[in-house]
Design a protein around this motif. Structure first.
Motif, PDB file in Angstrom:
ATOM      1  N   ALA A 173       0.824  -1.203   0.000  1.00 31.98           N
ATOM      2  CA  ALA A 173       0.000   0.000   0.000  1.00 31.98           C
ATOM      3  C   ALA A 173       0.860   1.255   0.000  1.00 31.98           C
ATOM      4  N   ALA A 174       2.104   1.114   0.436  1.00 35.35           N
ATOM      5  CA  ALA A 174       3.002   2.271   0.420  1.00 35.35           C
ATOM      6  C   ALA A 174       3.149   2.830  -0.995  1.00 35.35           C
ATOM      7  N   LEU A 175       3.048   1.954  -1.996  1.00 30.56           N
ATOM      8  CA  LEU A 175       3.161   2.433  -3.375  1.00 30.56           C
ATOM      9  C   LEU A 175       1.987   3.350  -3.707  1.00 30.56           C
ATOM     10  N   LEU A 176       0.806   3.001  -3.218  1.00 32.74           N
ATOM     11  CA  LEU A 176      -0.353   3.880  -3.428  1.00 32.74           C
ATOM     12  C   LEU A 176      -0.097   5.226  -2.767  1.00 32.74           C
ATOM     13  N   ALA A 177       0.446   5.164  -1.552  1.00 33.00           N
ATOM     14  CA  ALA A 177       0.695   6.407  -0.831  1.00 33.00           C
ATOM     15  C   ALA A 177       1.682   7.279  -1.597  1.00 33.00           C
ATOM     16  N   ILE A 178       2.734   6.659  -2.108  1.00 29.71           N
ATOM     17  CA  ILE A 178       3.722   7.440  -2.853  1.00 29.71           C
ATOM     18  C   ILE A 178       3.063   8.063  -4.083  1.00 29.71           C
ATOM     19  N   GLY A 179       2.286   7.249  -4.810  1.00 30.14           N
ATOM     20  CA  GLY A 179       1.612   7.754  -5.999  1.00 30.14           C
ATOM     21  C   GLY A 179       0.648   8.880  -5.660  1.00 30.14           C
ATOM     22  N   GLY A 180      -0.137   8.679  -4.612  1.00 32.24           N
ATOM     23  CA  GLY A 180      -1.123   9.682  -4.218  1.00 32.24           C
ATOM     24  C   GLY A 180      -0.458  10.988  -3.829  1.00 32.24           C
ATOM     25  N   TYR A 181       0.569  10.893  -3.012  1.00 28.90           N
ATOM     26  CA  TYR A 181       1.255  12.105  -2.574  1.00 28.90           C
ATOM     27  C   TYR A 181       2.001  12.773  -3.722  1.00 28.90           C
ATOM     28  N   ALA A 182       2.613  11.952  -4.598  1.00 26.13           N
ATOM     29  CA  ALA A 182       3.355  12.541  -5.715  1.00 26.13           C
ATOM     30  C   ALA A 182       2.416  13.373  -6.576  1.00 26.13           C
ATOM     31  N   SER A 183       1.316  12.745  -6.988  1.00 27.80           N
ATOM     32  CA  SER A 183       0.389  13.449  -7.869  1.00 27.80           C
ATOM     33  C   SER A 183      -0.253  14.636  -7.141  1.00 27.80           C
ATOM     34  N   GLY A 184      -0.625  14.405  -5.880  1.00 27.65           N
ATOM     35  CA  GLY A 184      -1.250  15.476  -5.113  1.00 27.65           C
ATOM     36  C   GLY A 184      -0.329  16.670  -4.960  1.00 27.65           C
ATOM     37  N   LEU A 185       0.930  16.423  -4.644  1.00 25.37           N
ATOM     38  CA  LEU A 185       1.862  17.534  -4.442  1.00 25.37           C
ATOM     39  C   LEU A 185       2.190  18.222  -5.766  1.00 25.37           C
ATOM     40  N   LEU A 186       2.259  17.435  -6.841  1.00 28.19           N
ATOM     41  CA  LEU A 186       2.503  18.056  -8.149  1.00 28.19           C
ATOM     42  C   LEU A 186       1.369  19.031  -8.462  1.00 28.19           C
ATOM     43  N   ALA A 187       0.138  18.622  -8.138  1.00 29.20           N
ATOM     44  CA  ALA A 187      -1.006  19.481  -8.425  1.00 29.20           C
ATOM     45  C   ALA A 187      -1.048  20.688  -7.486  1.00 29.20           C
ATOM     46  N   LEU A 188      -0.842  20.438  -6.182  1.00 24.89           N
ATOM     47  CA  LEU A 188      -1.013  21.520  -5.218  1.00 24.89           C
ATOM     48  C   LEU A 188       0.164  22.489  -5.228  1.00 24.89           C
ATOM     49  N   ASP A 189       1.374  21.936  -5.242  1.00 26.59           N
ATOM     50  CA  ASP A 189       2.541  22.799  -5.075  1.00 26.59           C
ATOM     51  C   ASP A 189       3.089  23.324  -6.390  1.00 26.59           C
ATOM     52  N   LEU A 190       2.996  22.503  -7.434  1.00 27.41           N
ATOM     53  CA  LEU A 190       3.581  22.929  -8.708  1.00 27.41           C
ATOM     54  C   LEU A 190       2.513  23.259  -9.743  1.00 27.41           C
ATOM     55  N   GLY A 191       1.257  23.061  -9.382  1.00 24.04           N
ATOM     56  CA  GLY A 191       0.181  23.421 -10.289  1.00 24.04           C
ATOM     57  C   GLY A 191       0.103  22.589 -11.545  1.00 24.04           C
ATOM     58  N   TRP A 192       0.635  21.375 -11.495  1.00 25.92           N
ATOM     59  CA  TRP A 192       0.545  20.521 -12.679  1.00 25.92           C
ATOM     60  C   TRP A 192      -0.902  20.131 -12.924  1.00 25.92           C
ATOM     61  N   PRO A 193      -1.292  20.056 -14.186  1.00 22.92           N
ATOM     62  CA  PRO A 193      -2.624  19.512 -14.465  1.00 22.92           C
ATOM     63  C   PRO A 193      -2.652  18.041 -14.076  1.00 22.92           C
ATOM     64  N   VAL A 194      -3.832  17.592 -13.655  1.00 19.58           N
ATOM     65  CA  VAL A 194      -3.925  16.242 -13.103  1.00 19.58           C
ATOM     66  C   VAL A 194      -3.574  15.186 -14.144  1.00 19.58           C
ATOM     67  N   ASP A 195      -3.977  15.435 -15.408  1.00 21.86           N
ATOM     68  CA  ASP A 195      -3.724  14.383 -16.395  1.00 21.86           C
ATOM     69  C   ASP A 195      -2.240  14.233 -16.712  1.00 21.86           C
ATOM     70  N   LEU A 196      -1.437  15.201 -16.292  1.00 24.36           N
ATOM     71  CA  LEU A 196       0.006  15.064 -16.419  1.00 24.36           C
ATOM     72  C   LEU A 196       0.589  14.493 -15.128  1.00 24.36           C
ATOM     73  N   GLY A 197       0.003  14.951 -14.033  1.00 24.87           N
ATOM     74  CA  GLY A 197       0.502  14.553 -12.715  1.00 24.87           C
ATOM     75  C   GLY A 197       0.342  13.071 -12.450  1.00 24.87           C
ATOM     76  N   VAL A 198      -0.770  12.504 -12.924  1.00 24.12           N
ATOM     77  CA  VAL A 198      -1.027  11.095 -12.613  1.00 24.12           C
ATOM     78  C   VAL A 198       0.017  10.173 -13.248  1.00 24.12           C
ATOM     79  N   PRO A 199       0.257  10.299 -14.565  1.00 23.21           N
ATOM     80  CA  PRO A 199       1.319   9.435 -15.101  1.00 23.21           C
ATOM     81  C   PRO A 199       2.691   9.738 -14.494  1.00 23.21           C
ATOM     82  N   ALA A 200       2.950  11.011 -14.225  1.00 29.54           N
ATOM     83  CA  ALA A 200       4.218  11.341 -13.586  1.00 29.54           C
ATOM     84  C   ALA A 200       4.325  10.657 -12.239  1.00 29.54           C
TER      85      ALA A 200
END
Ligand SMILES: Nc1ncnc2c1ncn2[C@@H]1O[C@H](COP(=O)(O)OP(=O)(O)OP(=O)(O)O)[C@@H](O)[C@H]1O
Ligand SMILES: [Mg+2]
Lengths: 273, 608, 379
Positions: free
Chosen positions: B365-392
């Protein structure tokens, strides 16, 4: 081709291998005999990278491979079978043999540093023509190898290996080793647990390999087979070399007879001969 | 000099270490004989605490009688666990008993909760508390009793194992079950004895610790198991005296960790110690290097099975039906299925790693956490669009996940499971403590919904389609990989890594590749989950989810792609379907799980 | 007259109704959807909610109140389940308001679904400062920590005279928020915060943490914790030989604190917006009724749940048992009688209630009593 010098391995108090020297030349057929616990399998393990020696060296084709990882030795063309059989139970017979051919994959395993693994992953997903062709060729080759065992294996090629008879699992072991196209083939008691017909069949097969010029190192208790096939025999006891030379000489060596008489189990093998 | 506090930290470390040691001794005993990490041990410990509580509260028993009742009760429970839960699984596969103990633990915890209510209870200390001054602090009579019971029971065990006939049988069984049986040892009886002793010990631990804190509740089992397992691992799997040393060392490490960095770092220290030991001294601190493993006849890790071959039209038909489902207006169903499919992304990843490659990961489940936080932080802190953030996020998870699991790549069997369990905990704790990056306990709030090309996917229907498409896509890709030489190599490693390596299959490299591919899928799954929920924190993807994912994978059949998806959907839907059972539904879930392991250990669709 | 048209319309209506499965019949009671833990690690809180809901509804019924009922769906406070429950609720026409979930993790994951469906999500325990920012359908009566912590700081620093404080807090969104607000308020009042230590839920061993705290030499300890943790901490504080007074946030207020803490919690200071001995009539009525029905004293969680169900009943009475009615009603309703607040009025911009009452309490002879103003001996 193979040079072993002063190889030694201790397990706690037991010295399983005590300073063995061994040379195998290209195309040669060398057998290792000796009573149970003599250290034969341990010697194999040391040479094939599954165990690290406490002393001594192993050179393969002039390269020092002492304590090298088994993957590396396989890549250099060394294949071995296991005394107690280590086939992949849940893999089909054909897949077992194809794993043996793993080191021959070229197109599927690009030799690129660092990013090689990623590239390999990508190629497996994309499956370009070259990878497909290679796979097809290997499959055909694997079937050819299976065909060497008559119809023992070929009709069962898609069955999981765990369902095979004991003798058939030994055959898969050998087929898998052959699929590596080994420069040196090491077999640890390939006929253990086989009945007479099966043993004879196996002996034929091994004789065929020898005739093809395959370099072979064999551990075997069935002396008749050893005597018939070997160019040279190494006899071991208690981890030491007790005799070495042409089959006939070793057979009549007093040290060998003594060693065998000292071990009840081998006395039977001698008597059966 | 500042010796004062360090003396106190040492004493405190030893006191808590004592408790860990008591847990670890029981675990080590069972591992030594049954070659099994008993995940139900913590539950037995809880049951012991509650038996003690009941006998004090209702029967007003004095301490010796209380302990006797606990010993008898938990001993019988241990026998029942062995007899009813585990014996039938013998020789099936190594994974089945492990899972069964997880199922048993679920059932026991639920039973305790149903019978005794989930409220914490006071468990009065019957010993009377005399306290002795040591350094700047005090230790009480109970501390001494716990230490006495820990060391005393280890000594008794040692004598029992050395000098009694049954003890000899136990040791023989521990060496080699089959050989022992051939020599006329009644191994069933031995196993039963060992479970009885270990469980009685666990139960006594539960009462004493309950008295120590004057607080017991039905949820104390998971932590107990976790710390016990870590302590045992440090001492060396199955090494009974080592377990005591392991417990004490764990206690000391935590205590010094608190001393140096504060209390929120204690578990981080505990698990870092675990990983360190696993890497540096995999057989524990008190055992010399183990020699090359004996040769197995064939792979014994997974159950032998012939997978059910589903006709392609059936699978294709199921996908079409699934794709058409949103046209019926059933949002609750769709949401449940979406949850199931999101779990399927995790299960696909785990079935590759655990099923195909045989690396039973307990921290996935740690992998989910890493993915969730990575995408979430990309969106919140760097303003990445979600459709880019998710694959990233998928790529980041693949890279980070592989890197994190790197120390575990050269481990085998149970060591991998425990290491991944530890790594999973470390990830959660880092998320919690790295406040600057992750906002710590506050979690990530206000995450934007999933989007494609600027269009927000807010309806349950669109999210369902998105996740379904991803699951189908990743499943197809994974199937393709499995049919290539990679699939062969992976499965060969699972069956027998020694033989695989002897044929040139570089086990570490292929394991890493599996973790990378699996990490991508799980990372994407975690990322989408985060955006669907709009809020995640370090508990969103908890350790229980890792265990749940494993049961999904086993249910479907290890390595089986369709099976993993089926398992994920079924196990997500099952608790929903048991809603009518209200309070009993987790109990029902646990029982269904146990029955499955018992009667179909290879899973619904079979191991591939 | 039956013509083909009305037949068709009727058939269509039946079709739609069966599709939407949960269409409300005219006389069926309006239903409150509750999403909360009945199993799993937080199950005790769900059980407490239930007890209070049942009591409130029983009383309302006896008094001839509106026909309101509730369904309680078990989420285990797990976000995966709370979102499924949310879909279930928003598509069930009978449900006009949702209560829960218990944890922020579970509640906030479900918020987008409630917001989009325009169904009020009433998170009565969700103190996460961002909960009501999820949208204009997220409302909460949870005590605002922004209000409670300055109060606690005033109690500890000014009233009790503790000027050097060590804070132990639960490492969750709630505990962290509470700690930050407290530290700020205490410092504003001139106190020194010499140590802050976080601990994980379920942790039981605080001995080493307390050594750290001891060595920081505080004159008082402050706990931002729930009752079970607070009891365990207090015991270990005393076992370690620390004599400093302990002040704790209102959530430790529970009869269980006394049971679990024993002697060690004697002399602990806390404050509560719910105190059974509070002479206010609404409190006394609630305590008596609860005691009569369940044979035990209620605690703060019971009080919160009781208040919430009474609020729902009041909303239904004054507005309507519809989703829109509730949404509008919450912004307009004034002075709903409340055990916790005395009376509740929501601020329509923050969607929270202001003006919680805090009674200063202390534990004396194994009982909570109102603090009589004696400062602790700091010798
Ligand atoms: N991993 C090990 N750990 C400890 N001792 C070992 C190990 N492997 C082998 N030995 C010991 O080393 C000695 C040599 O064993 P080995 O298996 O090499 O004998 P062998 O000649 O192959 O015998 P056999 O004919 O029975 O196969 C034996 O005494 C054996 O017990
Ligand atoms: Mg051998």
């Amino acid at each position: 081709m193979l040079q072993v010098r002063g190889l030694a391995r201790r397990f706690g108090g037991v010295t399983a291998v005590a300073g063995i020297d061994l040379d195998v030349a290209e195309g040669e057929f060398v057998s290792i005999i000796g009573p149970n616990g003599a250290g034969k399998s341990t010697l194999f393990n040391l040479m094939s990278g599954l165990d690290r020696p406490d002393a001594g060296s192993v050179r393969f084709d002039g390269v020092d491979v002492t304590g090298a990882r088994p993957e590396r030795l396989a890549a250099l063309g060394l294949a071995r079978t296991f005394q107690h059989g280590r086939v992949f139970g849940n893999l089909s017979v054909l897949d077992n043999v194809l794993v043996g051919a793993h080191t021959r994959l070229r197109a599927a395993r690009p030799a690129v540093p660092v990013l090689g693994a990623l590239l390999e992953l990508a190629l497996a997903a994309i499956l370009p023509g070259s990878v497909r062709a290679e796979e097809r060729a290997l499959r055909a080759d694997a079937e050819k190898i299976l065909a060497m065992f008559g119809d023992r294996l070929l009709p069962r090629r898609d069955q999981p290996a765990f369902g095979l008879s004991y003798a058939n699992r030994r055959r898969v072991e050998i087929a898998r080793a052959l699929a590596l196209r080994p420069r040196l083939l090491m077999m640890d008691e390939p006929t253990a647990g086989m009945n007479e017909t099966e043993t004879a069949e196996m002996q034929e097969l091994i004789a065929g390999l020898k005739a093809r010029g395959q370099t072979i190192l064999l551990i075997e208790h069935k002396l008749e087979m050893v005597m018939r096939l070997s160019d040279r025999v190494l006899a071991m006891d208690d981890g030491r070399r007790i005799a070495e030379g042409p089959p006939d000489a070793v057979r009549h060596d007093p040290a060998v007879i003594e060693a065998y008489l000292g071990h009840a189990s081998m006395g039977q093998a001698e008597a059966a001969e | 000099m500042m010796l004062g506090p360090w003396l106190d930290y040492t004493v405190n470390g030893l006191i808590i270490g004592n408790i860990y040691a008591l847990l670890a001794v029981g675990l080590a005993l069972i591992f030594g004989v049954a070659n099994l990490i008993n995940f139900a041990h913590g539950s037995v410990y809880t049951v012991g605490a509650y038996i003690g509580w009941a006998s004090i509260t209702f029967l007003h028993t004095p301490l010796p009688i209380t302990l006797l009742l606990v010993i008898v009760g938990c001993g019988l429970l241990g026998i029942a666990i062995e007899r009813v839960g585990l014996r039938a699984l013998h020789g099936r596969s190594r994974i089945a008993p492990l899972l069964a103990t997880i199922g048993i633990s679920l059932v026991l915890d639920q039973l305790v909760q149903l019978i005794c209510s989930p409220d914490p209870r006071a468990l009065p200390n019957q010993l009377g508390d005399r306290r002795f001054q040591i350094g700047g602090g005090t230790i009480g009579t109970l501390d001494i009793l716990i230490a006495g019971i820990g060391i005393g029971s280890a000594a008794l065990l040692y004598l029992f194992l050395r000098f009694t006939k049954l003890g000899w049988a136990v040791r023989a069984t521990a060496q080699d079950q089959d050989a022992a049986r051939q020599m006329g040892v009644d191994t069933d009886r031995v196993n039963m004895t060992v479970f009885a002793i270990a469980s009685a010990l666990g139960g006594v631990g539960g009462v004493l610790v309950g008295m120590y804190y004057n607080d017991i509740d039905p949820n104390m089992s998971f932590d107990a198991t976790l710390k016990g397992v870590v302590a045992m691992m440090i001492g060396g799997l199955g090494n009974v005296p080592g377990a005591i040393g392991g417990g004490l060392l764990l206690g000391l490490t935590e205590s010094y960790g608190i001393a140096l960095f504060g209390s929120s770092y204690r578990n981080l220290f505990a698990f870092a110690l675990l990983i360190l030991i696993l890497v540096a001294a995999p057989n524990g601190l008190f055992q010399r290097r183990r020699e090359t493993p004996p040769e197995p006849l064939t792979g014994t890790f997974v159950a032998r099975s012939r997978p059910v071959r589903l006709p392609p039209w059936l699978v294709a038909g199921a996908v079409v039906v699934a794709a058409l489902l949103p046209l019926t207006n059933q949002p609750y169903l769709l949401q449940t299925l979406t949850n199931g499919l999101l779990s399927a992304l995790l299960a696909l990843s785990l079935t590759l790693v655990a099923g195909t490659v045989g690396q039973i990961s307990l921290g996935h489940a740690a992998l989910l956490a890493i993915g969730g936080y990575a995408s979430g932080l990309l969106a919140l802190d760097l303003g990445w669009p979600v459709d880019l953030g998710v694959p990233a996020a998928g790529l980041i998870t693949a890279a980070l996940g592989t890197l994190l699991v790197y120390p575990a790549l050269r481990m085998r069997g149970h060591y991998v499971s425990i290491a991944t369990l530890g790594i999973g905990q470390i990830v959660a704790l880092v998320i919690l403590n790295w406040t600057g990056l992750t906002r710590g306990a506050m979690g990530l709030t206000g995450l934007p919904p999933p989007e494609i090309g600027g269009f927000d996917l807010t309806s349950v229907r669109s999210v369902y389609w998105l996740v379904l498409a991803l699951v189908v896509g990743i499943a197809l890709l994974q199937a393709r990989l499995l049919s290539s030489h990679l699939g062969r190599a992976w499965r060969a490693i699972r069956e027998d890594d020694v033989a695989a390596r002897s044929y040139g299959v570089d086990a570490n490299r292929y394991k890493a590749m599996a973790f990378a591919f699996g990490g991508f899928g799980a990372g994407v799954g975690g990322a989408i989950t985060a955006h669907v929920y709009s809020y995640i924190d370090y508990q969103t993807f908890s350790a229980t989810l890792s265990i749940l994912a494993l049961t999904m994978v086993i249910l479907g059949g290890l390595g089986n792609i369709v099976g993993a998806i089926l398992g994920a959907v079924v196990l997500t839907a099952l608790p929903e379907m048991f809603r009518f059972a209200a309070d009993y539904r987790m109990l029902a879930y646990g029982l269904v799980l146990l029955l499955l392991i018992r009667y179909r250990p290879q899973g619904l669709l079979g191991t591939v | 007259m039956l013509d083909r048209r009305s037949l068709l319309a009727g058939a269509a209506a039946v079709g739609v109704a069966s599709f939407a499965r949960a269409g409300r019949a005219a006389d069926a009671p309006a239903i409150v959807g509750v999403s909360g833990p009945i199993t799993g690690p937080m199950a005790q809180y769900g059980a407490q909610w239930k007890a209070s809901f049942d009591l409130a509804l029983e009383q309302s019924k006896a008094a001839g109140g509106p026909a309101v009922d509730y369904v309680f769906e078990d989420s285990q406070a797990d976000p995966r389940q709370s979102v499924a429950i949310a879909q279930k609720f928003v598509n069930d026409d009978r449900i006009f308001i949702e209560i829960g979930d218990f944890s922020s993790t579970a509640s906030m994951a479900a918020s987008p679904i409630y917001q989009r469906a325009k169904l009020v999500q009433f998170g009565m325990t969700n103190s996460h400062p961002d909960f009501t920012k999820g949208g204009d359908y997220m409302w909460s009566s949870s005590i605002s920590q922004a209000e409670e912590q300055p109060n606690l700081a005033d109690y500890a620093v000014n009233a009790l005279g503790l000027k050097k404080l060590a804070v132990l807090h639960l490492n969750t969104d709630w505990g962290t928020t509470a700690k930050n607000l407290f530290v700020k308020a205490a410092q504003d009042k001139g106190a020194d915060v010499v140590a802050t230590e976080a601990f994980l839920p379920g942790e039981h061993d605080f001995r080493s943490t307390l050594v750290r705290i001891r060595d920081a030499n505080p004159t008082g300890l402050v706990l931002e914790a729930y009752y079970a943790d607070a009891a365990v901490i207090a015991r270990q504080v005393r076992e370690l030989g620390l004599k400093q007074p302990i002040a704790a946030v209102g959530s430790v207020y529970s009869p269980k604190l006394l049971e679990l803490g024993g002697d060690a919690v004697n002399g602990m200071f806390t404050q509560s917006n719910f105190f059974p001995d509070d002479p206010r009539p609404e409190v006394q009525a609630f305590v008596k009724a609860f005691q009569a029905k369940y044979g035990r004293a209620p605690d703060g969680f019971n009080a919160t749940a009781y208040d919430t169900m009474n609020l729902v009943i009041a909303l239904v009475k004054q507005f309507s048992a519809t989703r829109e009615g509730i949404h509008e009603g919450l912004a307009k309703i004034k002075d709903v009688p409340s055990v916790v607040y005395g009376s509740m009025t929501f601020d329509p911009t923050t969607r929270r209630v202001a003006g919680a009452k805090f009674e200063r309490l202390t534990v004396k002879d194994d009982k909570f009593v109102l603090w009589d103003g004696t400062k602790p001996n700091l010798g």
